[in-house]
Design a protein around this motif. Structure first.
Motif, PDB file in Angstrom:
ATOM      1  N   LEU A  68     -12.073  -0.870   2.825  1.00 41.94           N
ATOM      2  CA  LEU A  68     -10.968  -0.751   1.881  1.00 41.94           C
ATOM      3  C   LEU A  68     -11.279   0.201   0.732  1.00 41.94           C
ATOM      4  CD1 LEU A  68     -10.075  -4.549   1.707  1.00 41.94           C
ATOM      5  CD2 LEU A  68      -8.837  -2.793   2.965  1.00 41.94           C
TER       6      LEU A  68
ATOM      7  N   ALA B 164      -7.062  -3.770  -2.548  1.00 45.36           N
ATOM      8  CA  ALA B 164      -7.536  -5.030  -1.965  1.00 45.36           C
ATOM      9  C   ALA B 164      -9.064  -5.068  -1.921  1.00 45.36           C
ATOM     10  CB  ALA B 164      -6.964  -5.205  -0.569  1.00 45.36           C
ATOM     11  N   TYR B 165      -9.703  -3.905  -2.065  1.00 44.96           N
ATOM     12  CA  TYR B 165     -11.168  -3.880  -2.127  1.00 44.96           C
ATOM     13  C   TYR B 165     -11.685  -4.743  -3.272  1.00 44.96           C
ATOM     14  CZ  TYR B 165     -15.880  -2.222  -3.081  1.00 44.96           C
ATOM     15  OH  TYR B 165     -17.234  -2.169  -3.335  1.00 44.96           O
TER      16      TYR B 165
ATOM     17  N   ASP C 250      -5.778   4.900 -11.004  1.00 42.67           N
ATOM     18  CA  ASP C 250      -5.599   4.480  -9.627  1.00 42.67           C
ATOM     19  C   ASP C 250      -5.932   5.630  -8.680  1.00 42.67           C
ATOM     20  OD1 ASP C 250      -3.409   6.190  -9.515  1.00 42.67           O
ATOM     21  OD2 ASP C 250      -1.910   4.592  -9.592  1.00 42.67           O
ATOM     22  N   GLN C 251      -5.713   5.416  -7.386  1.00 36.47           N
ATOM     23  CA  GLN C 251      -6.082   6.424  -6.388  1.00 36.47           C
ATOM     24  C   GLN C 251      -5.193   7.672  -6.449  1.00 36.47           C
ATOM     25  OE1 GLN C 251      -4.470   3.594  -5.998  1.00 36.47           O
ATOM     26  NE2 GLN C 251      -3.888   3.206  -3.853  1.00 36.47           N
TER      27      GLN C 251
ATOM     28  N   ASP D 159      -7.303   7.315  -0.240  1.00 35.40           N
ATOM     29  CA  ASP D 159      -7.055   6.203   0.684  1.00 35.40           C
ATOM     30  C   ASP D 159      -7.712   4.920   0.195  1.00 35.40           C
ATOM     31  OD1 ASP D 159      -9.645   7.045   1.114  1.00 35.40           O
ATOM     32  OD2 ASP D 159      -9.565   6.886   3.296  1.00 35.40           O
TER      33      ASP D 159
ATOM     34  N   GLY E 255     -12.160   3.221   0.909  1.00 38.50           N
ATOM     35  CA  GLY E 255     -11.768   4.596   1.200  1.00 38.50           C
ATOM     36  C   GLY E 255     -12.931   5.442   1.694  1.00 38.50           C
TER      37      GLY E 255
ATOM     38  N   ASN F 248      -7.948   1.347  -1.322  1.00 38.25           N
ATOM     39  CA  ASN F 248      -7.022   0.214  -1.281  1.00 38.25           C
ATOM     40  C   ASN F 248      -7.484  -0.802  -2.327  1.00 38.25           C
ATOM     41  OD1 ASN F 248      -5.622  -2.190  -0.655  1.00 38.25           O
ATOM     42  ND2 ASN F 248      -5.470  -1.618   1.512  1.00 38.25           N
TER      43      ASN F 248
END
Length: 384
Positions: free
Chosen positions: A220, A243-244, A19-20, A239, A222, A241
């Motif tokens: 989304l 949702a992208y 993840d990010q 950053d 980033g 997301n």
């Protein structure tokens, strides 16, 4: 990567992601396909379940046409995508200048306006839309929505940030080089957001998959700036997301459905009156009892429901495709993941079997149940 065993008839895959925040996790994705009876709305599992969609597929040339199916290899989706591949038909198949078609997903209604061929006509100081010519049907794709892609002799490319495959959008830098009095105009728009200006930037109207690089989605992903290149590459920007990863039009993304329920869908004017007189299709898309059973390094067994997060209604092929997904944190230390499926008509039988076998510690057999079914079993015990 832990071992993965697919005990179902559906194509599936387990893959690893970060993840990010650089936390590791695994994703299990499966794709279920149904044959659709458009008159009754009945859904029956396809004999040939095909394969996962491992890369985006297009209606025509890649990058210059709409996406028919977006890749299933997505780590996580926070909402349910609904995409519709279809042709819009005028009421009673009679030519009209414009008509409205629509879809209802649960309690949500989405309408779209279909216009016949029309033009931008140059006036003294502006461009105005002509009246539409009568139309009977139109493919429901972003090629007919506002947007465009242009390349000049100097190889400079100008593309609509909102819809690079569309039509009828002409920015000033394109218009200044055109020596014409008439230009094609968009044919698909939102009823509440009509196209009024030749250079108008707006979210394209449509029910198909939404371009990865289009306005409304790309933000989304980033910031991939110099700081990212210096400090993060090739990892996700912080950053980013998730949702992208939702690929449907933003207006066609809905709350994730509850396990063991169904998603009611009504389609209007996406079928010819020759096939269905009132041009409506009603279907109930079931949320199947699909789950993973995870064995951890310490020997624990954990079950997780798979989540229906992508629903594609392909009326052109009379198919409905459903992608299910779940994530498994690396902190669980999984060593084996099994994908399992319980048919709707066998749920009660599995509940009864689990109630009989799982309650006795000396019993050598164990019946894995997803949390959704286990909740029903516990409810039965509480009530009785």
């Amino acid at each position: 990567m832990e071992n993965f065993v697919n005990l179902t008839a559906f194509p599936a895959l387990l893959f690893d992601s970060l993840d990010q925040h650089d936390h590791g996790f695994s994703t299990v994705v499966a794709r279920l396909s149904y044959d659709l009876d458009i008159k009754s709305g009945e859904l029956v599992f396809c004999e040939d379940q095909g394969e996962l969609v491992e890369q985006d597929s297009y209606f025509a040339e890649q990058g210059r046409s709409s996406v028919r199916f977006e890749s299933d290899l997505v780590p996580y989706k926070p909402r349910m995508d609904v995409a519709i591949n279809a042709t819009a038909w005028a009421p009673e198949d009679k030519p009209v200048k414009s008509f409205t078609a629509g879809v209802q997903v649960g309690d949500f209604t989405r309408l779209i306006k279909i216009n016949g061929p029309r033009e931008w006509r140059k006036m003294i100081a502006t461009w105005q839309l002509s009246e539409s010519q009568p139309i009977t049907s139109l493919d429901l794709c972003y090629e007919y929505a506002a947007g465009g892609f242009y390349s000049s002799e100097g190889e400079k490319i100008i593309a609509s940030p909102a819809n690079s495959v569309g039509m009828g959008w002409y920015p000033p830098e394109v218009l200044k080089n055109l020596k014409v009095q008439r230009l094609t105009a968009p044919q698909i728009e939102w009823p509440t957001q009509p196209i009024q200006k030749i250079d108008q930037q707006s979210s394209p109207a449509g029910f198909g998959f939404f371009g990865r690089g289009w306005q409304g989605r790309i933000e989304l992903a980033g910031r991939y700036d110099e700081k990212w290149r210096k400090d993060r590459h090739p990892l996700l920007p912080q950053d980013f997301n998730f949702a992208y990863w939702n690929g449907a039009h933003p207006l066609m993304q809905f709350p994730l459905p509850e396990p063991l329920k169904s998603v009611p869908v009504t389609l209007r004017y996406f079928i010819s009156s020759r096939e269905i007189e009132n041009q409506q299709i009603h279907l109930q898309v079931p949320v199947e009892s699909l789950f993973v059973f995870i064995t951890t390094e310490k020997g624990a067994g954990v079950a997780k429901d798979m989540v229906l997060d992508t629903l594609v209604i392909d009326l052109n092929e009379r198919k409905v495709h459903c992608s299910y997904r779940t994530v498994i944190s690396e902190l669980m230390e999984p060593v084996m993941t099994e994908l399992r499926f319980i048919k709707a008509e066998q749920r009660q039988q599995q509940l009864d079997l689990a109630a009989r076998l799982n309650s006795h510690s000396a019993e050598p057999q164990f019946v894995p149940l997803p949390p959704s079914l286990l909740a029903k079993l516990q409810q039965v015990k509480t009530n009785g």
